[in-house]
Structure formats: C-alpha cells, structure tokens
Motif scaffolding. Structure first.
Motif, PDB file in Angstrom:
ATOM      1  N   ALA A  48       0.822  -1.220   0.000  1.00  0.00           N
ATOM      2  CA  ALA A  48       0.000   0.000   0.000  1.00  0.00           C
ATOM      3  C   ALA A  48       0.851   1.263   0.000  1.00  0.00           C
ATOM      4  CB  ALA A  48      -0.945   0.005   1.200  1.00  0.00           C
ATOM      5  N   ILE A  49       1.975   1.242   0.710  1.00  0.00           N
ATOM      6  CA  ILE A  49       2.820   2.440   0.786  1.00  0.00           C
ATOM      7  C   ILE A  49       4.009   2.368  -0.176  1.00  0.00           C
ATOM      8  CG2 ILE A  49       2.098   3.035   3.126  1.00  0.00           C
ATOM      9  CD1 ILE A  49       4.701   1.810   4.165  1.00  0.00           C
ATOM     10  N   GLU A  50       4.001   1.342  -1.015  1.00  0.00           N
ATOM     11  CA  GLU A  50       5.012   1.155  -2.049  1.00  0.00           C
ATOM     12  C   GLU A  50       6.428   1.097  -1.489  1.00  0.00           C
ATOM     13  OE1 GLU A  50       4.292   3.857  -5.306  1.00  0.00           O
ATOM     14  OE2 GLU A  50       2.167   3.327  -5.368  1.00  0.00           O
ATOM     15  N   VAL A  51       6.590   0.210  -0.522  1.00  0.00           N
ATOM     16  CA  VAL A  51       7.889  -0.063   0.089  1.00  0.00           C
ATOM     17  C   VAL A  51       8.120  -1.558  -0.012  1.00  0.00           C
ATOM     18  CG1 VAL A  51       9.143  -0.147   2.286  1.00  0.00           C
ATOM     19  CG2 VAL A  51       7.802   1.855   1.701  1.00  0.00           C
ATOM     20  N   GLY A  52       9.326  -1.941  -0.285  1.00  0.00           N
ATOM     21  CA  GLY A  52       9.616  -3.364  -0.307  1.00  0.00           C
ATOM     22  C   GLY A  52      10.669  -3.717  -1.320  1.00  0.00           C
ATOM     23  N   GLY A  53      10.835  -4.989  -1.525  1.00  0.00           N
ATOM     24  CA  GLY A  53      11.875  -5.459  -2.434  1.00  0.00           C
ATOM     25  C   GLY A  53      13.230  -5.376  -1.773  1.00  0.00           C
ATOM     26  N   ALA A  54      14.164  -4.734  -2.422  1.00  0.00           N
ATOM     27  CA  ALA A  54      15.529  -4.661  -1.911  1.00  0.00           C
ATOM     28  C   ALA A  54      15.818  -3.353  -1.183  1.00  0.00           C
ATOM     29  CB  ALA A  54      16.512  -4.827  -3.067  1.00  0.00           C
ATOM     30  N   GLY A  55      14.823  -2.495  -1.006  1.00  0.00           N
ATOM     31  CA  GLY A  55      15.068  -1.176  -0.439  1.00  0.00           C
ATOM     32  C   GLY A  55      14.920  -1.091   1.064  1.00  0.00           C
ATOM     33  N   TYR A  56      15.613  -1.933   1.789  1.00  0.00           N
ATOM     34  CA  TYR A  56      15.530  -1.895   3.251  1.00  0.00           C
ATOM     35  C   TYR A  56      16.858  -1.485   3.840  1.00  0.00           C
ATOM     36  CZ  TYR A  56      11.118  -4.328   2.890  1.00  0.00           C
ATOM     37  OH  TYR A  56       9.829  -4.653   2.598  1.00  0.00           O
ATOM     38  N   PRO A  57      16.854  -0.871   4.980  1.00  0.00           N
ATOM     39  CA  PRO A  57      15.707  -0.398   5.738  1.00  0.00           C
ATOM     40  C   PRO A  57      15.043   0.787   5.043  1.00  0.00           C
ATOM     41  CG  PRO A  57      17.707   0.298   6.830  1.00  0.00           C
ATOM     42  CD  PRO A  57      18.112  -0.563   5.670  1.00  0.00           C
ATOM     43  N   ALA A  58      13.775   0.996   5.339  1.00  0.00           N
ATOM     44  CA  ALA A  58      13.006   2.059   4.695  1.00  0.00           C
ATOM     45  C   ALA A  58      12.256   2.883   5.732  1.00  0.00           C
ATOM     46  CB  ALA A  58      12.018   1.456   3.706  1.00  0.00           C
ATOM     47  N   ILE A  59      12.130   4.177   5.456  1.00  0.00           N
ATOM     48  CA  ILE A  59      11.373   5.092   6.314  1.00  0.00           C
ATOM     49  C   ILE A  59      10.350   5.793   5.436  1.00  0.00           C
ATOM     50  CG2 ILE A  59      11.498   7.225   7.681  1.00  0.00           C
ATOM     51  CD1 ILE A  59      12.938   5.178   9.175  1.00  0.00           C
ATOM     52  N   VAL A  60       9.119   5.873   5.919  1.00  0.00           N
ATOM     53  CA  VAL A  60       8.096   6.649   5.231  1.00  0.00           C
ATOM     54  C   VAL A  60       7.342   7.481   6.253  1.00  0.00           C
ATOM     55  CG1 VAL A  60       7.764   4.969   3.374  1.00  0.00           C
ATOM     56  CG2 VAL A  60       6.278   4.896   5.360  1.00  0.00           C
ATOM     57  N   ALA A  61       6.821   8.609   5.800  1.00  0.00           N
ATOM     58  CA  ALA A  61       5.878   9.401   6.581  1.00  0.00           C
ATOM     59  C   ALA A  61       4.527   9.179   5.915  1.00  0.00           C
ATOM     60  CB  ALA A  61       6.262  10.874   6.571  1.00  0.00           C
ATOM     61  N   LEU A  62       3.538   8.839   6.700  1.00  0.00           N
ATOM     62  CA  LEU A  62       2.236   8.468   6.177  1.00  0.00           C
ATOM     63  C   LEU A  62       1.161   9.319   6.831  1.00  0.00           C
ATOM     64  CD1 LEU A  62       0.506   6.352   4.592  1.00  0.00           C
ATOM     65  CD2 LEU A  62       0.653   4.909   6.627  1.00  0.00           C
ATOM     66  N   ASN A  63       0.323   9.946   6.005  1.00  0.00           N
ATOM     67  CA  ASN A  63      -0.813  10.701   6.513  1.00  0.00           C
ATOM     68  C   ASN A  63      -2.065  10.101   5.878  1.00  0.00           C
ATOM     69  OD1 ASN A  63      -2.893  12.561   7.032  1.00  0.00           O
ATOM     70  ND2 ASN A  63      -1.419  14.244   7.182  1.00  0.00           N
TER      71      ASN A  63
END
Length: 144
Positions: A48-63
């Motif tokens: 849903a927040i378009e995070v994943g695959g090989a891009g870890y660690p990941a930070i998002v701000a979600l509103n």
C-alpha cells in the motif's frame, strides 16, 4: 516502516531501532505515531505504501487522512532521517498519493532479540545426474 534482513544480525537491528527510538523521543511533542516492522512481515502495508523489495531499511511518513505518503530516499542514519523529518515538517517534500487503502496491521511475531536465520538453500544435487554433453545446442560456435 523499517525492515532489516537477517544478514544484519541483532547488533545491526538494535542500532537501527535505537536510532528510531532517539528520533521518536526528539519528535514526541508532534504526536506522531510510529511503527516498525521487519521486511515482509506486513506485506499488505508495504504494498500500500510502495515499500519493499531490496530497499531496506526504509522510512516513510504516512498521513492517512490526507491519503499521502512521503518516502525517505537517504541513508539510514540519525542525521539523514532527522533531515527527512525536518523536511516533512517544513513541507519541503512532495507527497505521493496512496494508491491503495492502508490495511489493518496483522499480529506479528515479536522479535526474539537474536540474529535472524538465513533461509535454507535449495538442494540441487539431483542436477548432477544431467549430462550436458547430451543437450543439443543450436548454432553452437566458440569464440575467444
């Protein structure tokens, strides 16, 4: 969301978690909610927040109210994450529109505080029986 692969081990994961805790304390007056999950544990949220695959660690701000998500593109260091949060506060990052509804989080298995286990490798020993000399190769030629 932050995911840590097993290869980072407990020491690396604890370092990342401590960074997040320090920044959480710094910004606690903002009354932001915080969540942490390891890679793949909340796969529907990651989608849903378009995070994943090989891009870890990941930070998002979600509103969720504004149907917006902002992705941190920098390194996973205290300074880099702090700069990202300052940009979020100042409105200096253009949000992306959430394309999917944010799902409810599913109950996760708590981390035991130990190093993760790498997945077992597939057993390909049965391939040793194949004689590659018997496989026809079309238009075969050798160049060096």
């Amino acid at each position: 969301s932050s995911g840590i692969n097993a290869e980072y081990g407990a020491e690396g994961r604890n370092k990342y978690l401590n960074t997040l805790k320090e920044l959480g304390d710094k910004y606690k007056k903002r009354k932001w909610g915080w969540a942490w999950s390891f890679a793949g544990e909340q796969d529907k949220l990651e989608a849903a927040i378009e995070v994943g695959g090989a891009g870890y660690p990941a930070i998002v701000a979600l509103n969720i109210k504004k149907n917006a998500v902002l992705h941190h593109r920098g390194g996973f260091s205290k300074d880099s994450i702090n700069e990202f949060l300052q940009y979020v506060i100042a409105g200096r990052i253009a949000p992306s529109v959430l394309r999917k509804d944010v799902p409810k989080l599913r109950k996760a298995t708590p981390w035991d505080g130990k190093d993760g286990q790498m997945p077992e490798e597939e057993d390909y020993s049965d391939l040793d029986d194949i004689d590659l000399d018997e496989v026809p190769v079309e238009n075969a030629h050798s160049e060096l």
